[in-house]
Design a protein around this motif. Structure first.
Motif, PDB file in Angstrom:
ATOM      1  N   ALA A 182      37.994 -15.653  12.187  1.00  0.00           N
ATOM      2  CA  ALA A 182      38.284 -14.435  12.939  1.00  0.00           C
ATOM      3  C   ALA A 182      37.049 -13.538  13.003  1.00  0.00           C
ATOM      4  O   ALA A 182      36.702 -13.000  14.066  1.00  0.00           O
ATOM      5  CB  ALA A 182      39.449 -13.689  12.306  1.00  0.00           C
ATOM      6  N   ASP A 185      34.521 -14.919  15.332  1.00  0.00           N
ATOM      7  CA  ASP A 185      34.855 -14.640  16.736  1.00  0.00           C
ATOM      8  C   ASP A 185      34.377 -13.252  17.156  1.00  0.00           C
ATOM      9  O   ASP A 185      33.951 -13.046  18.294  1.00  0.00           O
ATOM     10  CB  ASP A 185      36.366 -14.760  16.953  1.00  0.00           C
ATOM     11  CG  ASP A 185      36.850 -16.204  16.933  1.00  0.00           C
ATOM     12  OD1 ASP A 185      36.000 -17.116  16.937  1.00  0.00           O
ATOM     13  OD2 ASP A 185      38.075 -16.414  16.914  1.00  0.00           O
ATOM     14  N   VAL A 186      34.456 -12.283  16.242  1.00  0.00           N
ATOM     15  CA  VAL A 186      33.939 -10.940  16.540  1.00  0.00           C
ATOM     16  C   VAL A 186      32.428 -11.007  16.758  1.00  0.00           C
ATOM     17  O   VAL A 186      31.885 -10.414  17.702  1.00  0.00           O
ATOM     18  CB  VAL A 186      34.273  -9.954  15.403  1.00  0.00           C
ATOM     19  CG1 VAL A 186      33.624  -8.596  15.670  1.00  0.00           C
ATOM     20  CG2 VAL A 186      35.782  -9.794  15.249  1.00  0.00           C
ATOM     21  N   ARG A 213      35.316 -12.454   5.403  1.00  0.00           N
ATOM     22  CA  ARG A 213      35.054 -11.838   6.706  1.00  0.00           C
ATOM     23  C   ARG A 213      33.554 -11.592   6.884  1.00  0.00           C
ATOM     24  O   ARG A 213      32.991 -11.839   7.959  1.00  0.00           O
ATOM     25  CB  ARG A 213      35.847 -10.538   6.850  1.00  0.00           C
ATOM     26  CG  ARG A 213      37.339 -10.768   6.910  1.00  0.00           C
ATOM     27  CD  ARG A 213      38.124  -9.463   6.906  1.00  0.00           C
ATOM     28  NE  ARG A 213      39.553  -9.732   6.726  1.00  0.00           N
ATOM     29  CZ  ARG A 213      40.488  -8.799   6.586  1.00  0.00           C
ATOM     30  NH1 ARG A 213      40.146  -7.516   6.573  1.00  0.00           N
ATOM     31  NH2 ARG A 213      41.753  -9.148   6.430  1.00  0.00           N
ATOM     32  N   PHE A 290      39.591  -4.670  12.227  1.00  0.00           N
ATOM     33  CA  PHE A 290      40.284  -5.881  11.777  1.00  0.00           C
ATOM     34  C   PHE A 290      41.645  -5.463  11.233  1.00  0.00           C
ATOM     35  O   PHE A 290      41.720  -4.622  10.343  1.00  0.00           O
ATOM     36  CB  PHE A 290      39.480  -6.574  10.669  1.00  0.00           C
ATOM     37  CG  PHE A 290      39.823  -8.031  10.457  1.00  0.00           C
ATOM     38  CD1 PHE A 290      38.922  -9.025  10.782  1.00  0.00           C
ATOM     39  CD2 PHE A 290      41.051  -8.409   9.922  1.00  0.00           C
ATOM     40  CE1 PHE A 290      39.227 -10.366  10.573  1.00  0.00           C
ATOM     41  CE2 PHE A 290      41.361  -9.736   9.711  1.00  0.00           C
ATOM     42  CZ  PHE A 290      40.444 -10.732  10.046  1.00  0.00           C
ATOM     43  N   VAL A 306      40.829  -7.414  15.410  1.00  0.00           N
ATOM     44  CA  VAL A 306      41.462  -8.717  15.186  1.00  0.00           C
ATOM     45  C   VAL A 306      42.917  -8.474  14.823  1.00  0.00           C
ATOM     46  O   VAL A 306      43.210  -7.702  13.911  1.00  0.00           O
ATOM     47  CB  VAL A 306      40.771  -9.493  14.050  1.00  0.00           C
ATOM     48  CG1 VAL A 306      41.535 -10.785  13.748  1.00  0.00           C
ATOM     49  CG2 VAL A 306      39.324  -9.811  14.418  1.00  0.00           C
ATOM     50  N   GLN A 308      45.773  -9.343  12.872  1.00  0.00           N
ATOM     51  CA  GLN A 308      46.193 -10.107  11.700  1.00  0.00           C
ATOM     52  C   GLN A 308      47.719 -10.030  11.625  1.00  0.00           C
ATOM     53  O   GLN A 308      48.282  -8.933  11.628  1.00  0.00           O
ATOM     54  CB  GLN A 308      45.573  -9.522  10.424  1.00  0.00           C
ATOM     55  CG  GLN A 308      45.998 -10.281   9.178  1.00  0.00           C
ATOM     56  CD  GLN A 308      45.362  -9.755   7.906  1.00  0.00           C
ATOM     57  OE1 GLN A 308      45.377 -10.443   6.894  1.00  0.00           O
ATOM     58  NE2 GLN A 308      44.812  -8.558   7.935  1.00  0.00           N
ATOM     59  N   TYR A 336      45.749 -15.892  14.381  1.00  0.00           N
ATOM     60  CA  TYR A 336      45.234 -14.552  14.680  1.00  0.00           C
ATOM     61  C   TYR A 336      44.766 -14.559  16.122  1.00  0.00           C
ATOM     62  O   TYR A 336      44.693 -15.609  16.779  1.00  0.00           O
ATOM     63  CB  TYR A 336      44.062 -14.206  13.761  1.00  0.00           C
ATOM     64  CG  TYR A 336      42.832 -15.056  14.034  1.00  0.00           C
ATOM     65  CD1 TYR A 336      41.890 -14.677  14.990  1.00  0.00           C
ATOM     66  CD2 TYR A 336      42.635 -16.265  13.361  1.00  0.00           C
ATOM     67  CE1 TYR A 336      40.789 -15.470  15.264  1.00  0.00           C
ATOM     68  CE2 TYR A 336      41.532 -17.057  13.634  1.00  0.00           C
ATOM     69  CZ  TYR A 336      40.620 -16.655  14.583  1.00  0.00           C
ATOM     70  OH  TYR A 336      39.537 -17.449  14.863  1.00  0.00           O
ATOM     71  N   TYR A 337      44.411 -13.391  16.655  1.00  0.00           N
ATOM     72  CA  TYR A 337      43.763 -13.341  17.959  1.00  0.00           C
ATOM     73  C   TYR A 337      42.994 -12.032  18.088  1.00  0.00           C
ATOM     74  O   TYR A 337      43.295 -11.041  17.419  1.00  0.00           O
ATOM     75  CB  TYR A 337      44.760 -13.497  19.110  1.00  0.00           C
ATOM     76  CG  TYR A 337      45.907 -12.510  19.118  1.00  0.00           C
ATOM     77  CD1 TYR A 337      45.794 -11.257  19.738  1.00  0.00           C
ATOM     78  CD2 TYR A 337      47.125 -12.835  18.513  1.00  0.00           C
ATOM     79  CE1 TYR A 337      46.858 -10.368  19.752  1.00  0.00           C
ATOM     80  CE2 TYR A 337      48.188 -11.950  18.527  1.00  0.00           C
ATOM     81  CZ  TYR A 337      48.051 -10.727  19.153  1.00  0.00           C
ATOM     82  OH  TYR A 337      49.107  -9.836  19.157  1.00  0.00           O
ATOM     83  N   LEU A 338      41.964 -12.055  18.930  1.00  0.00           N
ATOM     84  CA  LEU A 338      41.173 -10.861  19.195  1.00  0.00           C
ATOM     85  C   LEU A 338      41.893  -9.972  20.203  1.00  0.00           C
ATOM     86  O   LEU A 338      42.452 -10.460  21.185  1.00  0.00           O
ATOM     87  CB  LEU A 338      39.801 -11.238  19.754  1.00  0.00           C
ATOM     88  CG  LEU A 338      38.746 -11.754  18.772  1.00  0.00           C
ATOM     89  CD1 LEU A 338      37.460 -12.071  19.527  1.00  0.00           C
ATOM     90  CD2 LEU A 338      38.472 -10.745  17.681  1.00  0.00           C
TER      91      LEU A 338
END
Length: 354
Positions: A182, A185-186, A213, A290, A306, A308, A336-338
């Motif tokens: 996750a 991805d950021v 993270r 996040f 993100v 969570q 998870y997803y952005l």
């Protein structure tokens, strides 16, 4: 009794229905009703449907005290926490409570101070065990990764499930998401938008997910070929520390164009510090958090973050204890997803701050 259509007709009782009333209406024994209420294994779908229909028709509410006395189970589970984010704990309670309500359980919540001495921590755990007859404990970060707590509960014969364990994850049942990916991805989102002067606000070192993270974020930027140094400061998952950390970062490098705060509370603090310095978000600095808690939509501009699945993680951690199916160690991975909102954009390439 079934009517001619084969259904159990609604029968509003003149007094509080008993388990015997349910058994009579469903045409089964009280033991069978008890097995359905207690969510025991090896109950046929047909029997469950008949009993649940009778319960609904009679508006039957199980007597939790009687259930507890007649069983080795207490029909209570407990959440143990020591997390600085009120949003996180609220979501944990919401998810666990939903699982309890669906299964006729009570939920209790207890605080354990992870900064206390070993003796004080053990005394607190002993008090929780002594005063709370429960069927198990949900351990939230950072408690889920502290060997002292795991050893103590196991030594006492207490069942537990863990949310987001990093330390020895296969030691017990638990629910996780991929914090490393996750955060990566950021980093990739920042990179693709053109950011090269990037900073991160790290979480507390005793939270196992915080280093993951950080590592996911830094590894991805390194892999993508970032040549600039990644500036770091301690946001500690707190709003106030997010402000202080961002002030520190801006004093070192006023040309930062993007900040990844490893939770939403510290991200909101970063946004406040930017405003204090006369910098706009996202015009001058993009900020990503996040968790996707309420605070992400309480700041302006709305915070990219993100998502969570905190409530779902707590829900399934509670279900693991309630179902009690004999499995000793199982990890459930949730997605998870952005969430790309208004706090991130491309950097101003012509910007020349001093």
């Amino acid at each position: 009794m079934l009517n001619q259509s084969g259904n159990i007709p609604p029968m509003p009782p003149s007094q509080r229905a008993t388990i015997g009333d349910v058994a009579e209406m469903a045409g089964v024994s009280t033991k069978s009703v008890s097995r359905v209420i207690n969510n025991e294994r090896h109950v046929s779908p047909f029997l469950r449907r008949k009993v649940e229909a009778a319960i609904a028709a009679l508006n039957y509410v199980p007597d939790m005290a009687a259930r507890s006395l007649a069983s080795t189970r207490s029909f209570t589970i407990a959440v143990l926490f020591d997390n600085p984010s009120p949003n996180y704990i609220t979501k944990i309670q919401t998810g666990a409570y939903r699982a309890c309500m669906e299964n006729g359980y009570h939920l209790r919540v207890d605080h354990v101070d992870t900064n206390a001495s070993r003796e004080a921590c053990e005394a607190r755990l002993m008090a929780v065990l002594r005063n709370a007859r429960t069927d198990g404990f949900i351990l939230t970060p950072p408690l889920c990764d502290i060997p002292l707590i795991l050893d103590f509960l196991e030594g006492a014969g207490a069942r537990y499930s863990r949310i987001a364990p990093v330390f020895d994850p296969e030691r017990s049942r638990g629910v996780i998401m991929d914090d490393y990916c996750a955060a990566a991805d950021v980093a990739e989102l920042f990179w693709n938008l053109g950011h090269r002067r990037i900073a991160i606000l790290n979480g507390p070192a005793n939270h196992g997910v915080a280093p993951r993270r950080r590592q996911g974020f830094i590894d991805k930027l390194t892999q993508l070929g970032l040549r600039e140094d990644i500036l770091e400061a301690q946001g500690n998952f707190l709003f106030e520390d997010g402000i202080a950390a961002t002030r520190q970062l801006l004093s070192v490098d006023s040309g930062i164009t993007a900040i990844f705060a490893t939770n939403d509370d510290s991200a909101a603090g970063a946004m406040a510090a930017c405003a204090e310095a006369g910098l706009s978000v996202p015009g001058d600095i993009s900020v990503c958090g996040f968790d996707d808690g309420w605070i992400a939509r309480s700041v302006w501009p709305y915070l990219s973050t993100v998502h969570q699945p905190i409530e779902e993680m707590a829900y399934y951690a509670a279900k693991m204890l309630i179902e009690n199916d004999g499995k000793s160690a199982e990890l459930m991975i949730l997605p998870y997803y952005l969430v790309h909102r208004d706090s991130i954009t491309i950097p101003r390439r012509s910007l020349n701050r001093v």
